[in-house]
Scaffold this active site. Structure first.
Site, mmCIF file in Angstrom:
data_model
loop_
_atom_site.group_PDB
_atom_site.id
_atom_site.type_symbol
_atom_site.label_atom_id
_atom_site.label_comp_id
_atom_site.label_asym_id
_atom_site.label_seq_id
_atom_site.Cartn_x
_atom_site.Cartn_y
_atom_site.Cartn_z
ATOM 1 N N SER A 139 0.875 -1.188 0.000
ATOM 2 C CA SER A 139 0.000 0.000 0.000
ATOM 3 C C SER A 139 0.901 1.224 0.000
ATOM 4 O O SER A 139 2.051 1.151 0.461
ATOM 5 C CB SER A 139 -0.861 0.014 1.273
ATOM 6 O OG SER A 139 -1.478 1.271 1.448
ATOM 7 N N TYR A 152 -1.538 -1.400 10.837
ATOM 8 C CA TYR A 152 -1.787 -1.636 9.410
ATOM 9 C C TYR A 152 -0.652 -1.052 8.556
ATOM 10 O O TYR A 152 -0.080 -1.743 7.703
ATOM 11 C CB TYR A 152 -3.133 -1.038 8.998
ATOM 12 C CG TYR A 152 -3.366 -1.151 7.513
ATOM 13 C CD1 TYR A 152 -3.754 -2.362 6.952
ATOM 14 C CD2 TYR A 152 -3.158 -0.065 6.658
ATOM 15 C CE1 TYR A 152 -3.930 -2.496 5.588
ATOM 16 C CE2 TYR A 152 -3.334 -0.184 5.292
ATOM 17 C CZ TYR A 152 -3.731 -1.397 4.755
ATOM 18 O OH TYR A 152 -3.890 -1.522 3.406
ATOM 19 N N LYS A 156 2.118 -2.994 6.126
ATOM 20 C CA LYS A 156 2.300 -2.767 4.689
ATOM 21 C C LYS A 156 3.755 -2.377 4.386
ATOM 22 O O LYS A 156 4.279 -2.687 3.317
ATOM 23 C CB LYS A 156 1.310 -1.704 4.205
ATOM 24 C CG LYS A 156 -0.136 -2.182 4.270
ATOM 25 C CD LYS A 156 -0.385 -3.280 3.248
ATOM 26 C CE LYS A 156 -1.487 -4.221 3.592
ATOM 27 N NZ LYS A 156 -1.754 -5.231 2.567
HETATM 28 N N1 LIG Z 1 -8.815 -0.504 -0.376
HETATM 29 C C1 LIG Z 1 -7.723 0.255 -0.238
HETATM 30 O O1 LIG Z 1 -7.794 1.496 -0.170
HETATM 31 C C2 LIG Z 1 -6.366 -0.399 -0.197
HETATM 32 C C3 LIG Z 1 -5.237 0.418 -0.416
HETATM 33 C C4 LIG Z 1 -3.975 -0.163 -0.367
HETATM 34 C C5 LIG Z 1 -3.828 -1.517 -0.140
HETATM 35 N N2 LIG Z 1 -4.944 -2.284 0.061
HETATM 36 C C6 LIG Z 1 -4.743 -3.713 0.312
HETATM 37 O O2 LIG Z 1 -5.413 -4.453 -0.681
HETATM 38 C C7 LIG Z 1 -5.666 -5.763 -0.200
HETATM 39 C C8 LIG Z 1 -7.097 -6.144 -0.525
HETATM 40 O O3 LIG Z 1 -7.964 -5.272 0.190
HETATM 41 P P1 LIG Z 1 -9.277 -4.655 -0.464
HETATM 42 O O4 LIG Z 1 -9.144 -3.196 -0.440
HETATM 43 O O5 LIG Z 1 -9.576 -5.324 -1.733
HETATM 44 O O6 LIG Z 1 -10.339 -4.999 0.679
HETATM 45 P P2 LIG Z 1 -11.471 -6.102 0.765
HETATM 46 O O7 LIG Z 1 -12.448 -5.924 -0.327
HETATM 47 O O8 LIG Z 1 -11.938 -6.019 2.185
HETATM 48 O O9 LIG Z 1 -10.721 -7.487 0.523
HETATM 49 C C9 LIG Z 1 -10.035 -8.188 1.523
HETATM 50 C C10 LIG Z 1 -9.914 -9.625 1.093
HETATM 51 O O10 LIG Z 1 -9.139 -10.322 2.082
HETATM 52 C C11 LIG Z 1 -9.879 -11.467 2.515
HETATM 53 N N3 LIG Z 1 -9.589 -11.806 3.900
HETATM 54 C C12 LIG Z 1 -9.767 -11.045 5.001
HETATM 55 N N4 LIG Z 1 -9.428 -11.737 6.098
HETATM 56 C C13 LIG Z 1 -9.031 -12.964 5.669
HETATM 57 C C14 LIG Z 1 -8.565 -14.122 6.340
HETATM 58 N N5 LIG Z 1 -8.431 -14.161 7.671
HETATM 59 N N6 LIG Z 1 -8.258 -15.196 5.591
HETATM 60 C C15 LIG Z 1 -8.412 -15.193 4.256
HETATM 61 N N7 LIG Z 1 -8.837 -14.115 3.577
HETATM 62 C C16 LIG Z 1 -9.142 -13.013 4.279
HETATM 63 C C17 LIG Z 1 -11.331 -11.053 2.354
HETATM 64 O O11 LIG Z 1 -12.149 -12.199 2.291
HETATM 65 P P3 LIG Z 1 -13.154 -12.637 3.489
HETATM 66 O O12 LIG Z 1 -14.173 -11.569 3.620
HETATM 67 O O13 LIG Z 1 -13.691 -13.937 3.041
HETATM 68 O O14 LIG Z 1 -12.355 -12.745 4.719
HETATM 69 C C18 LIG Z 1 -11.272 -10.335 1.026
HETATM 70 O O15 LIG Z 1 -11.275 -11.256 -0.021
HETATM 71 C C19 LIG Z 1 -5.364 -5.738 1.302
HETATM 72 O O16 LIG Z 1 -4.116 -6.322 1.542
HETATM 73 C C20 LIG Z 1 -5.312 -4.247 1.610
HETATM 74 O O17 LIG Z 1 -4.465 -3.969 2.693
HETATM 75 C C21 LIG Z 1 -6.203 -1.757 0.033
#
Ligand SMILES: NC(=O)c1ccc[n+]([C@@H]2O[C@H](COP(=O)([O-])OP(=O)(O)OC[C@H]3O[C@@H](n4cnc5c(N)ncnc54)[C@H](OP(=O)(O)O)[C@@H]3O)[C@@H](O)[C@H]2O)c1
Length: 265
Positions: A139, A152, A156
């Site tokens: 991130s 968090y 990252k």
């Molecule tokens: N959105 C942003 O602004 C942003 C920015 C920078 C980086 N990121 C990173 O991008 C990645 C994906 O996040 P996202 O934004 O796409 O959010 P998201 O839609 O909440 O996706 C998170 C994913 O992780 C899975 N997950 C959560 N806990 C888990 C566990 N214990 N075991 C297995 N799977 C698990 C969730 O599935 P379940 O619901 O089934 O658990 C879901 O598929 C993350 O690493 C996040 O830190 C996000």
């Protein structure tokens, strides 16, 4: 005519958001998929991704959950061509005074521990085969201290550093490693992290499909890292190279301070 298959891709956190978009992009490129997540929704996500996608429902915040994913990969009997270590969660709030330790440790267990564990389980076979591509979802939060989501942002930063380091170690192995650094992206992340009362959660965000496309393109082009999305993400990271950690903490806090701590914004 049967579609030409490209290989096997494993994507964690693929039920929603950036992970789903990564899986979709890889499916469009002809990869068969193993898609993993914790909740039931991963079954439906796999159906949407097509017949080449196989769901694995597993809690990657536990060592047994990581091993279960490894076992499913081994059971398929096919080499992994792409590994996207993407599953991640956040937790918002004052670390010392407000937050629950178990929630903070779950961030570490999923974002950090499971990434190291899964890498150790799956990368040796990729290196032995002399080919493969690895993408870690870090991130732009990796590039500055993150007040009110301290664990968090640190998780990252760990992933960014880890990806760059093993990329170097594997430079002659045929396996490439890329760090994906999205800015704020329009997914369920902020609601799940209970960050909806922060400025960053209310600001304009990038589309996960665009973030995933930029990430996959960078991975296939063997880039070490990519900052995706709006120009301001790239500017934030570039300016961050010049600022002190203290200044970056103050700037970051303006985005991540919850409403119930207005005096500190
Ligand atoms: N959105 C942003 O602004 C942003 C920015 C920078 C980086 N990121 C990173 O991008 C990645 C994906 O996040 P996202 O934004 O796409 O959010 P998201 O839609 O909440 O996706 C998170 C994913 O992780 C899975 N997950 C959560 N806990 C888990 C566990 N214990 N075991 C297995 N799977 C698990 C969730 O599935 P379940 O619901 O089934 O658990 C879901 O598929 C993350 O690493 C996040 O830190 C996000």
């Amino acid at each position: 005519m049967e579609k030409q298959r490209t290989g096997l891709a494993v994507v964690t956190g693929a039920s929603t958001g950036i992970g789903y978009a990564l899986a979709q992009n890889l499916a469009e490129r002809g990869y068969d998929l193993i898609v993993a997540a914790d909740e039931e929704q991963i079954e439906e996500a796999a159906r949407q991704l097509g017949e080449g996608a196989r769901p694995v429902r597993t809690d990657l915040a536990t060592p047994e959950g990581v091993e279960r994913l490894r076992d499913e990969v081994l059971a398929l009997g096919r080499p992994v061509d792409v590994l996207a270590i993407n599953a991640g969660v956040g937790v918002s709030g004052d670390f010392v005074r407000d937050n629950d330790l178990a929630e903070e440790l779950r961030v570490v267990d999923l974002n950090v521990r499971s990434a190291v564990h899964l890498s150790k389980l799956l990368l040796p076979a990729m290196v032995a085969r002399g080919r493969g591509r690895v993408l870690f979802t870090s991130s732009i939060a990796a590039t500055a201290p993150g007040p009110y989501f301290a664990t968090y942002a640190a998780s990252k930063a760990f992933l960014f550093s880890f990806a760059e380091a093993i990329r170097y170690e594997l430079r002659d192995s045929g396996v490439t490693v890329t760090a994906l650094l999205p800015g704020p992206t329009d997914t369920d992340f902020f609601a799940r992290a209970e960050m909806m009362d922060t400025p960053v959660a209310q600001a304009a965000k990038d589309d996960p499909t665009d973030v995933a496309r930029e990430g996959i393109e960078a991975m296939l082009a063997d880039k070490d890292s990519v900052v995706t999305g709006k120009w301001r993400n790239k500017a934030q990271v570039a300016v961050g190279h010049l600022a002190s950690e203290q200044v970056k903490a103050r700037v970051h806090a303006a985005q991540t301070t919850p409403e119930d701590r207005p005096g500190t914004r």
